[in-house]
Design an enzyme around this catalytic site. Structure first.
Site, PDB file in Angstrom:
ATOM      1  CB  CYS A  63      -1.151  -0.185   1.219  1.00  0.00           C
ATOM      2  SG  CYS A  63      -0.137   0.388   2.903  1.00  0.00           S
ATOM      3  NE  ARG A  64       0.614   8.409   0.827  1.00  0.00           N
ATOM      4  CZ  ARG A  64       1.147   8.978   1.938  1.00  0.00           C
ATOM      5  NH1 ARG A  64       0.534   8.503   3.054  1.00  0.00           N
ATOM      6  NH2 ARG A  64       1.761  10.210   2.149  1.00  0.00           N
TER       7      ARG A  64
END
Length: 98
Positions: A63-64
């Protein structure tokens, strides 16, 4: 929860190892930059799309920053999947992107 660093994953990719990457960011986030070969399953849809995954394979969750992928890793682990969280997420990623 199993974890892998961005450097460890980059080494696996550089060595040509077959890895299964799942990016749980939203579609618009993945559209701006992603690791080549990644499959995008937004976190909110994971419960409904996990049937697309093979329990005999290992998946690396991305993810980020590592938070959403950590939640995805815990959820999929509880469902019997073999998953690893990439720590630091795309913010820490220095490898190839598309």
């Amino acid at each position: 929860m199993k974890e892998i660093s961005v450097k460890e994953l980059e080494t696996l990719l550089d060595e040509g190892k077959e890895v299964n990457l799942i990016d749980v960011r939203e579609v618009d986030e993945v559209a701006t930059e992603k690791i080549p070969g990644v499959i995008n399953i937004p976190l909110g849809l994971l419960e409904f799309r996990m049937h697309e995954l093979d329990k005999s394979k290992v998946y690396i969750m991305i993810c980020r920053s590592g938070g959403r992928s950590g939640r995805a890793t815990q959820f999929l682990e509880s469902q019997g999947y073999n998953v690893i969280n990439m720590t630091g997420g795309m913010l820490a990623w220095e490898g190839k992107v598309e």
